[in-house]
Design a protein around this motif. Structure first.
Motif, PDB file in Angstrom:
ATOM      1  N   ASP A 257       0.823  -1.210   0.000  1.00 20.35           N
ATOM      2  CA  ASP A 257       0.000   0.000   0.000  1.00 20.35           C
ATOM      3  C   ASP A 257       0.858   1.261   0.000  1.00 20.35           C
ATOM      4  O   ASP A 257       0.509   2.262  -0.642  1.00 20.35           O
ATOM      5  CB  ASP A 257      -0.922   0.015   1.223  1.00 20.35           C
ATOM      6  CG  ASP A 257      -2.124  -0.902   1.043  1.00 20.35           C
ATOM      7  OD1 ASP A 257      -2.386  -1.335  -0.095  1.00 20.35           O
ATOM      8  OD2 ASP A 257      -2.787  -1.206   2.059  1.00 20.35           O
ATOM      9  N   TRP A 261       0.245   3.873  -3.004  1.00 23.13           N
ATOM     10  CA  TRP A 261      -0.212   5.233  -2.721  1.00 23.13           C
ATOM     11  C   TRP A 261       0.815   6.271  -3.167  1.00 23.13           C
ATOM     12  O   TRP A 261       0.462   7.339  -3.652  1.00 23.13           O
ATOM     13  CB  TRP A 261      -0.498   5.383  -1.228  1.00 23.13           C
ATOM     14  CG  TRP A 261      -1.697   4.613  -0.763  1.00 23.13           C
ATOM     15  CD1 TRP A 261      -2.490   3.792  -1.525  1.00 23.13           C
ATOM     16  CD2 TRP A 261      -2.223   4.568   0.554  1.00 23.13           C
ATOM     17  NE1 TRP A 261      -3.481   3.251  -0.750  1.00 23.13           N
ATOM     18  CE2 TRP A 261      -3.351   3.697   0.535  1.00 23.13           C
ATOM     19  CE3 TRP A 261      -1.877   5.154   1.761  1.00 23.13           C
ATOM     20  CZ2 TRP A 261      -4.112   3.423   1.659  1.00 23.13           C
ATOM     21  CZ3 TRP A 261      -2.627   4.882   2.893  1.00 23.13           C
ATOM     22  CH2 TRP A 261      -3.732   4.029   2.843  1.00 23.13           C
ATOM     23  N   ASN A 338      -3.669  10.539   1.619  1.00 21.72           N
ATOM     24  CA  ASN A 338      -4.673   9.517   1.338  1.00 21.72           C
ATOM     25  C   ASN A 338      -5.755   9.444   2.399  1.00 21.72           C
ATOM     26  O   ASN A 338      -6.913   9.161   2.095  1.00 21.72           O
ATOM     27  CB  ASN A 338      -3.983   8.153   1.182  1.00 21.72           C
ATOM     28  CG  ASN A 338      -4.885   7.119   0.577  1.00 21.72           C
ATOM     29  OD1 ASN A 338      -5.729   6.537   1.256  1.00 21.72           O
ATOM     30  ND2 ASN A 338      -4.714   6.877  -0.713  1.00 21.72           N
ATOM     31  N   SER A 339      -5.387   9.684   3.668  1.00 23.32           N
ATOM     32  CA  SER A 339      -6.357   9.494   4.744  1.00 23.32           C
ATOM     33  C   SER A 339      -5.877  10.169   6.019  1.00 23.32           C
ATOM     34  O   SER A 339      -4.679  10.423   6.186  1.00 23.32           O
ATOM     35  CB  SER A 339      -6.539   7.987   5.017  1.00 23.32           C
ATOM     36  OG  SER A 339      -7.320   7.752   6.165  1.00 23.32           O
ATOM     37  N   TYR A 341      -4.607   9.897   9.604  1.00 26.72           N
ATOM     38  CA  TYR A 341      -3.770   8.803  10.092  1.00 26.72           C
ATOM     39  C   TYR A 341      -3.074   9.195  11.383  1.00 26.72           C
ATOM     40  O   TYR A 341      -3.016  10.362  11.768  1.00 26.72           O
ATOM     41  CB  TYR A 341      -2.728   8.440   9.035  1.00 26.72           C
ATOM     42  CG  TYR A 341      -1.567   9.415   8.961  1.00 26.72           C
ATOM     43  CD1 TYR A 341      -0.299   9.042   9.390  1.00 26.72           C
ATOM     44  CD2 TYR A 341      -1.743  10.711   8.487  1.00 26.72           C
ATOM     45  CE1 TYR A 341       0.758   9.931   9.340  1.00 26.72           C
ATOM     46  CE2 TYR A 341      -0.694  11.599   8.429  1.00 26.72           C
ATOM     47  CZ  TYR A 341       0.558  11.205   8.860  1.00 26.72           C
ATOM     48  OH  TYR A 341       1.598  12.100   8.817  1.00 26.72           O
ATOM     49  N   GLN A 370      -6.826  -0.313   9.603  1.00 24.85           N
ATOM     50  CA  GLN A 370      -5.813  -0.691   8.626  1.00 24.85           C
ATOM     51  C   GLN A 370      -4.502  -0.013   8.988  1.00 24.85           C
ATOM     52  O   GLN A 370      -4.497   1.094   9.542  1.00 24.85           O
ATOM     53  CB  GLN A 370      -6.236  -0.244   7.226  1.00 24.85           C
ATOM     54  CG  GLN A 370      -5.208  -0.530   6.128  1.00 24.85           C
ATOM     55  CD  GLN A 370      -5.554   0.161   4.820  1.00 24.85           C
ATOM     56  OE1 GLN A 370      -6.603   0.814   4.716  1.00 24.85           O
ATOM     57  NE2 GLN A 370      -4.696   0.033   3.824  1.00 24.85           N
ATOM     58  N   ILE A 387      -4.480   3.971   9.691  1.00 24.24           N
ATOM     59  CA  ILE A 387      -5.332   4.693   8.756  1.00 24.24           C
ATOM     60  C   ILE A 387      -6.769   4.747   9.269  1.00 24.24           C
ATOM     61  O   ILE A 387      -7.345   3.724   9.637  1.00 24.24           O
ATOM     62  CB  ILE A 387      -5.304   4.013   7.369  1.00 24.24           C
ATOM     63  CG1 ILE A 387      -3.851   3.800   6.909  1.00 24.24           C
ATOM     64  CG2 ILE A 387      -6.091   4.813   6.360  1.00 24.24           C
ATOM     65  CD1 ILE A 387      -3.028   5.048   6.817  1.00 24.24           C
ATOM     66  N   LYS A 388      -7.347   5.949   9.277  1.00 21.71           N
ATOM     67  CA  LYS A 388      -8.735   6.080   9.720  1.00 21.71           C
ATOM     68  C   LYS A 388      -9.695   5.454   8.713  1.00 21.71           C
ATOM     69  O   LYS A 388     -10.604   4.705   9.073  1.00 21.71           O
ATOM     70  CB  LYS A 388      -9.089   7.544   9.952  1.00 21.71           C
ATOM     71  CG  LYS A 388     -10.497   7.738  10.542  1.00 21.71           C
ATOM     72  CD  LYS A 388     -10.726   9.194  10.907  1.00 21.71           C
ATOM     73  CE  LYS A 388     -12.026   9.373  11.684  1.00 21.71           C
ATOM     74  NZ  LYS A 388     -13.219   9.165  10.865  1.00 21.71           N
ATOM     75  N   GLY A 389      -9.484   5.755   7.424  1.00 22.49           N
ATOM     76  CA  GLY A 389     -10.323   5.151   6.399  1.00 22.49           C
ATOM     77  C   GLY A 389     -11.804   5.328   6.700  1.00 22.49           C
ATOM     78  O   GLY A 389     -12.300   6.445   6.876  1.00 22.49           O
ATOM     79  N   THR A 390     -12.521   4.209   6.810  1.00 24.52           N
ATOM     80  CA  THR A 390     -13.965   4.245   7.054  1.00 24.52           C
ATOM     81  C   THR A 390     -14.334   4.077   8.532  1.00 24.52           C
ATOM     82  O   THR A 390     -15.503   3.916   8.864  1.00 24.52           O
ATOM     83  CB  THR A 390     -14.659   3.132   6.240  1.00 24.52           C
ATOM     84  OG1 THR A 390     -14.117   1.853   6.627  1.00 24.52           O
ATOM     85  CG2 THR A 390     -14.447   3.338   4.742  1.00 24.52           C
TER      86      THR A 390
END
Length: 468
Positions: A257, A261, A338-339, A341, A370, A387-390
Motif C-alpha cells: 500500500d 499510494w 490519502n487518509s 492517520y 488498517q 489509517i482512519k479510512g472508514t
C-alpha cells in the motif's frame, strides 16, 4: 496564562518590533507541525537573532514562570514543538547560518536553523559527508534533528544524529549559557551533557550553536529494489543479509500500500509492481571501489533469492536511483494525503521485525483499523501508519489508542522501544509507562527539574500525565 503588555514590551525590546507577533494567523502557523491535525498556538511568537537574545527571553520566562517552547521547522511527528500551554513560542528561523566548515579537522559549526539538506550539500562541495538523512531533510532543520536525535535511511551504516555531535552551545531555562563538551573526537571529562541534550526534545535547553563531525564522502553506490510476495519474508531477509556479512548503507522496507499510494501521489515515478507483491526492500551499498560493491550486490542477490521474490531492479543511472529514493522519501506524505492517520515509530532488534509486522496486522484486525508499514528495516525501525479510512469517529477516538498501546506492548516485549527517531513529545507520552518503570521515569523527571526548576521550557512533553 495571559501575557500582560509589560511582558510583551520587554520581549519587543529584546528582538525589535519586527520580530514579535501576536496576530492569530502567525500564532496558528507556529502552533502546528506535521503531527496529525493538532493545533496549539503560542500567545506570542518571538524570533531572536542570536544567543544573547535567547538568553534574555528565557530570563523573562523564568522570572514570570511563562511556558516557553523552542520552535524549529515544524516537521516533527510527535507534537514536540507545540505550545500546549500557550505562552512564548521562540522561533529559531533566524539562526540560519553555517558558521565554519573546518576541512582540516572534518568538522562543521552551524546554527540550528540551517536546513539539513543545505548543510549536507555545503559539506559535499568540499568532498565531505554529513550522513544523517531524515526523509524530511529538504525541509527540517539541524536543530530539530538534535532535539529528536533524528536518524534516516543511512543511519544503518553511519549512525544517527548523536553519533556526529561533538559540542553544543545551549541556553538553559534560567538564561545561563553553556558549551556542553569540546570539539574533540574523544572526551572523558565529566558527565556527557552533550549526549544528554541530544534527543531531549527541547525540554532541557535551547541549542544555539552546533559542532558536528564529518567524514570523507564515498564515491560510488549500488541500489537495488527487491519485490517480495510475502511481507514477513521481506522482514526475514533483513537479518539474513547481515548474517551473510554484508552491511548495507541503507535497507528500507515498504509495504504494498505504501508503494501504491506513493506512485499515485508522485508524478513521474516509473516503477511497475506486479500482482501479489506484498512488500519491497530498497537496498543500497556504498564505497569507493565499484568492483567491491558489485560483489556485495551479488551476495545480496544470493541471500534474497532464498525467499519468494520477483525480478530485482538494479538502478543503473543516477536518474533511476533518485527516482527510487524519491519514492521512498515520499511515502509519509502520500499516506497523509490519502487518509487521516496516526504514525507510530516502533523499533525492535532487526531479527524481531517479522514478529512485529505480524503482530501489528493482528492488532489492527482486532481493533478494526488498517495499517501501512514502512521504514528503516535495517536498524529495526518500522513506521506504523494507522489509517482512519472508514472508521467511525467514535472508534477512531476510543479503539485506536487501545490498539496503539498493544502495539507498543508488543514492541517492548520484543526488546524494542517506543520511538527510534521521532521522539515522544506530546502524543506518545502516555505510553511511556510501557517502556520505563516508575523509578526510571522519576529519575528523568528529576534531571528535568535540575535544568529547569520552574518547569517553563517545553512543559507537558515526554512524561506521562505530568506537568513536566
Amino acid at each position: 496564562m495571559n501575557l500582560n503588555p509589560e511582558i510583551l514590551s520587554e520581549l519587543e525590546k529584546i528582538v525589535g518590533p519586527s520580530y514579535i507577533f501576536t496576530d492569530e494567523a502567525t500564532r496558528r502557523t507556529y502552533g502546528q507541525d506535521e503531527t496529525e491535525d493538532l493545533s496549539f498556538p503560542p500567545q506570542v511568537v518571538v524570533k531572536p537573532a542570536n544567543t544573547e537574545e535567547v538568553a534574555q527571553i528565557l530570563k523573562i520566562s523564568n522570572t514570570y514562570k511563562i511556558p516557553t517552547v523552542p520552535i524549529g521547522a515544524r516537521t516533527g511527528l510527535s507534537g514536540g514543538a507545540l505550545s500546549i500551554f500557550g505562552g512564548i513560542g521562540i522561533s529559531m528561523e533566524r539562526f540560519n547560518k553555517i558558521i565554519e566548515i573546518d576541512e582540516q579537522n572534518l568538522q562543521i559549526t552551524t546554527e540550528p536553523g540551517v536546513i539539513t539538506q543545505v548543510l549536507r550539500e555545503a559539506v559535499a562541495e568540499k568532498g565531505l559527508l554529513y550522513p544523517v538523512d531524515p526523509s524530511s531533510m529538504g525541509s527540517c532543520w539541524i536543530g530539530g534533528n538534535i532535539a529528536e536525535n533524528s536518524g534516516g535511511a543511512r543511519a544503518l551504516k553511519y549512525g544517527v544524529t548523536k553519533d556526529y555531535v561533538l559540542n553544543l552551545e545551549v541556553v538553559l531555562p534560567t538564561g545561563d549559557v553553556i558549551w556542553t563538551g569540546a570539539n574533540t573526537l574523544k572526551n572523558s571529562t565529566g558527565y556527557n551533557l552533550t549526549q544528554l541534550m541530544v534527543g531531549s526534545e527541547g525540554t532541557l535547553g535551547i541549542v544555539t550553536k552546533i559542532v558536528l563531525k564529518l567524514i570523507p564522502q564515498n564515491k560510488h553506490n549500488v541500489l537495488l529494489l527487491v519485490p517480495f510476495y510475502k511481507a514477513e519474508q521481506a522482514c526475514e531477509a533483513v537479518s539474513a543479509i547481515f548474517r551473510a556479512g554484508i552491511v548495507p548503507s541503507a535497507l528500507e522496507f515498504m509495504e504494498r500500500d505504501a508503494i501504491d499510494w506513493t506512485l499515485k501521489f508522485v508524478d513521474g515515478l516509473n516503477v511497475t509492481v506486479n500482482d501479489n507483491i506484498q512488500a519491497h526492500l530498497l537496498i543500497e551499498v556504498d564505497g569507493n571501489y565499484p568492483e567491491v560493491l558489485m560483489q556485495e550486490a551479488e551476495q545480496i542477490l544470493t541471500v534474497v533469492e532464498q525467499f519468494e521474490i520477483d525480478e530485482v531492479l538494479f538502478a543503473d543511472t543516477e536518474e533511476q536511483k533518485n527516482a527510487l529514493w524519491k519514492m521512498r522519501r515520499s511515502v509519509a506524505e502520500a499516506v497523509k494525503a490519502n487518509s487521516i492517520y496516526k504514525e507510530e515509530d516502533t523499533v525492535v532488534p532487526r531479527y524481531e521485525l517479522p514478529k512485529l509486522l505480524k503482530g501489528i496486522k493482528e492488532i489492527g484486525t482486532k481493533y478494526g483499523f488498517q495499517s501501512v508499514c514502512y521504514g528503516h528495516a535495517g536498524d529495526g525501525n518500522l513506521h506504523v501508519n494507522i489509517i482512519k479510512g472508514t472508521m467511525t469517529d467514535d472508534n477512531w477516538k476510543t479503539e485506536v489508542p487501545k490498539g496503539i498501546r498493544e502495539i507498543f506492548e508488543l514492541t517492548v516485549s520484543l526488546k524494542g522501544t517506543l520511538s527510534g527517531e521521532h521522539g515522544i513529545g506530546l502524543v506518545q507520552k502516555n505510553y511511556m509507562d510501557i517502556a520505563f518503570s516508575k523509578v526510571h521515569l522519576e529519575l528523568m523527571e528529576r534531571i528535568k527539574a535540575v535544568f529547569d526548576p520552574n518547569n517553563i521550557l517545553n512543559p507537558g512533553k515526554i512524561f506521562p500525565d505530568a506537568s513536566n
